[in-house]
Design an enzyme around this catalytic site. Structure first.
Site, PDB file in Angstrom:
ATOM      1  N   ASN A 118      61.295  66.417  18.684  1.00  0.00           N
ATOM      2  CA  ASN A 118      62.438  66.847  19.496  1.00  0.00           C
ATOM      3  C   ASN A 118      62.180  66.619  20.971  1.00  0.00           C
ATOM      4  O   ASN A 118      61.026  66.587  21.416  1.00  0.00           O
ATOM      5  CB  ASN A 118      62.698  68.356  19.335  1.00  0.00           C
ATOM      6  CG  ASN A 118      63.262  68.732  17.992  1.00  0.00           C
ATOM      7  OD1 ASN A 118      63.904  67.930  17.328  1.00  0.00           O
ATOM      8  ND2 ASN A 118      63.023  69.969  17.594  1.00  0.00           N
ATOM      9  N   ASP A 155      62.680  68.840  24.211  1.00  0.00           N
ATOM     10  CA  ASP A 155      62.962  70.216  24.619  1.00  0.00           C
ATOM     11  C   ASP A 155      63.578  70.205  26.010  1.00  0.00           C
ATOM     12  O   ASP A 155      62.935  69.778  26.982  1.00  0.00           O
ATOM     13  CB  ASP A 155      61.681  71.044  24.638  1.00  0.00           C
ATOM     14  CG  ASP A 155      61.133  71.299  23.238  1.00  0.00           C
ATOM     15  OD1 ASP A 155      61.869  71.066  22.268  1.00  0.00           O
ATOM     16  OD2 ASP A 155      59.973  71.730  23.137  1.00  0.00           O
ATOM     17  N   GLY A 170      43.937  87.935  15.461  1.00  0.00           N
ATOM     18  CA  GLY A 170      43.227  86.867  14.774  1.00  0.00           C
ATOM     19  C   GLY A 170      43.993  86.325  13.590  1.00  0.00           C
ATOM     20  O   GLY A 170      45.212  86.183  13.632  1.00  0.00           O
ATOM     21  N   ASP A 224      50.813  80.880  28.456  1.00  0.00           N
ATOM     22  CA  ASP A 224      52.026  80.433  27.780  1.00  0.00           C
ATOM     23  C   ASP A 224      51.664  80.082  26.343  1.00  0.00           C
ATOM     24  O   ASP A 224      50.777  79.261  26.108  1.00  0.00           O
ATOM     25  CB  ASP A 224      52.601  79.217  28.508  1.00  0.00           C
ATOM     26  CG  ASP A 224      53.923  78.724  27.924  1.00  0.00           C
ATOM     27  OD1 ASP A 224      54.406  79.326  26.952  1.00  0.00           O
ATOM     28  OD2 ASP A 224      54.464  77.732  28.433  1.00  0.00           O
ATOM     29  N   ASP A 234      51.336  75.270  16.517  1.00  0.00           N
ATOM     30  CA  ASP A 234      51.191  73.883  16.067  1.00  0.00           C
ATOM     31  C   ASP A 234      49.781  73.370  16.329  1.00  0.00           C
ATOM     32  O   ASP A 234      49.218  72.625  15.517  1.00  0.00           O
ATOM     33  CB  ASP A 234      52.215  72.993  16.773  1.00  0.00           C
ATOM     34  CG  ASP A 234      53.643  73.400  16.453  1.00  0.00           C
ATOM     35  OD1 ASP A 234      53.894  73.845  15.314  1.00  0.00           O
ATOM     36  OD2 ASP A 234      54.500  73.282  17.342  1.00  0.00           O
ATOM     37  N   ALA A 257      44.825  76.288  24.210  1.00  0.00           N
ATOM     38  CA  ALA A 257      46.201  75.853  24.464  1.00  0.00           C
ATOM     39  C   ALA A 257      46.996  76.885  25.250  1.00  0.00           C
ATOM     40  O   ALA A 257      47.847  76.519  26.074  1.00  0.00           O
ATOM     41  CB  ALA A 257      46.907  75.540  23.145  1.00  0.00           C
ATOM     42  N   ARG A 277      47.261  77.163  29.354  1.00  0.00           N
ATOM     43  CA  ARG A 277      48.061  76.256  30.185  1.00  0.00           C
ATOM     44  C   ARG A 277      49.505  76.307  29.734  1.00  0.00           C
ATOM     45  O   ARG A 277      49.802  76.610  28.584  1.00  0.00           O
ATOM     46  CB  ARG A 277      47.534  74.818  30.080  1.00  0.00           C
ATOM     47  CG  ARG A 277      46.161  74.625  30.683  1.00  0.00           C
ATOM     48  CD  ARG A 277      45.849  73.145  30.844  1.00  0.00           C
ATOM     49  NE  ARG A 277      45.567  72.509  29.576  1.00  0.00           N
ATOM     50  CZ  ARG A 277      44.356  72.126  29.187  1.00  0.00           C
ATOM     51  NH1 ARG A 277      43.316  72.334  29.959  1.00  0.00           N
ATOM     52  NH2 ARG A 277      44.188  71.529  28.015  1.00  0.00           N
TER      53      ARG A 277
END
Length: 328
Positions: free
Chosen positions: A13, A15, A224, A245, A251, A281, A284
């Site tokens: 997609n 975004d 967890g 964020d 994913d 991840a 950032r």
């Protein structure tokens, strides 16, 4: 010898994100900030996350013959994803229209576009990709009948990983192929239905496993994840980081876990590695642009496990329900 460590079959997609002071009521117009366009979609996100970790990765997806499609192809290529399986045409590229308020709460409208045209015939035509990979990963932003066809085209010796997002009831044929089925709390509740009322997450994992999958991973945000591959349920701790964020972190978790399984890691070991990838991840902003390299993940090896977050956000790769990017 396999040509790929991971084949991802899924969505791609664009975004389209606008920051707003508040979301409009019915019939109301509000002014927002500048439009930001990012490559996204759960399939493309997983492929980029795996490729950043140096996994030899291919993507089977469909995009439109338009600017958004070219954005996605460029992003995938820059990350090192083999895009030979990315089909072009049939409908405009899928788009997610996202408004975000100052608290980070969002409203998302998704036009699946070309994603809804990824067909069982496309899967059958990609038989060469299936023969060339160790692990196949999928999600549910493409038609369910296409995911069923993915399962039917798995070759002996390969492994199938499914994140059922957005969640829906799954055919027994698909459940039986999952090794593992990866769900967050919301997805577990949808799949289990009334059977999931009350109880502890470990009970959910056992109930899900009893439904047919070969193994199950339940991600629990800041607490967890749980791994279930038999009678025992193993807890994988989260990693303590300053989360910025959570967009697309789920994913990243799924991609990392699938890749490590293909490399021969045990499920709990693969989940622990995936937790570090998810943790990196969330430090950032963004989805694909936030995904770490293998070297960056190694830098987190000394991070202290725990279930405390400075802001309560997930670092195990499971976006917290209701937060920005929770469905991406």
């Amino acid at each position: 010898m396999y040509d790929y460590d991971l084949l991802v079959v899924g969505s791609a997609n664009a975004d389209l994100v606008i920051d707003v002071e508040r979301r409009p009521a019915a019939g109301e117009t509000v002014l927002g900030g500048d439009l930001a366009v990012h490559p996204g979609g759960k399939g493309a996100n997983q492929a980029v996350a795996a490729a950043r970790l140096d996994a030899r990765t291919a993507l089977l997806a469909r995009v439109g013959d338009d600017g958004h499609g070219r954005l996605l192809l460029d992003s995938l290529g820059a990350a090192g994803v083999d895009t030979a399986g990315v089909l072009v045409g049939g409908a405009p590229t899928g788009v997610a229209l996202i408004t975000v308020d100052p608290l980070g709460d969002n409203s998302i409208v998704v036009s699946p576009g070309a994603n809804s045209r990824l067909s069982p015939e496309d899967v059958r035509a990609a038989a060469g990709l299936f023969r060339a990979t160790r692990v196949v990963s999928a999600q549910l932003e493409i038609p369910l009948e296409t995911v069923v066809e993915v399962v039917r085209n798995l070759v002996p010796g390969s492994r199938f990983v499914l994140n059922p997002s957005p969640p829906r009831e799954l055919p027994a044929e698909v459940l039986a192929a999952c090794d593992p089925l990866i769900v967050n709390e919301h997805e577990a509740r949808v799949i289990l239905g009334d059977a999931c009322v009350g109880g502890e997450p470990a009970d959910w994992a056992r109930l899900l496993l009893a439904g047919g999958p070969r193994s199950v991973v339940v991600t629990l945000g800041a607490e967890g994840a749980l791994v279930c591959a038999g009678a025992d349920v193993t807890r994988v701790p989260s990693v303590r980081v300053d989360a910025v964020d959570t967009t697309g972190a789920g994913d990243a978790f799924t991609a990392a876990l699938a890749w490590r399984l293909g490399a021969g890691a045990a499920l709990a070991e693969a989940a622990a590695y995936a937790a570090r990838v998810g943790a990196a991840a969330v430090t950032r902003r963004g989805a694909q642009e936030s995904y770490p390299t293998a070297e960056e993940v190694e830098a987190l090896c000394g991070a202290v496990p725990g279930d405390a977050r400075t802001d309560g956000r997930a670092a195990d790769g499971a976006p917290v329900a209701g937060e920005r990017g929770g469905s991406r």
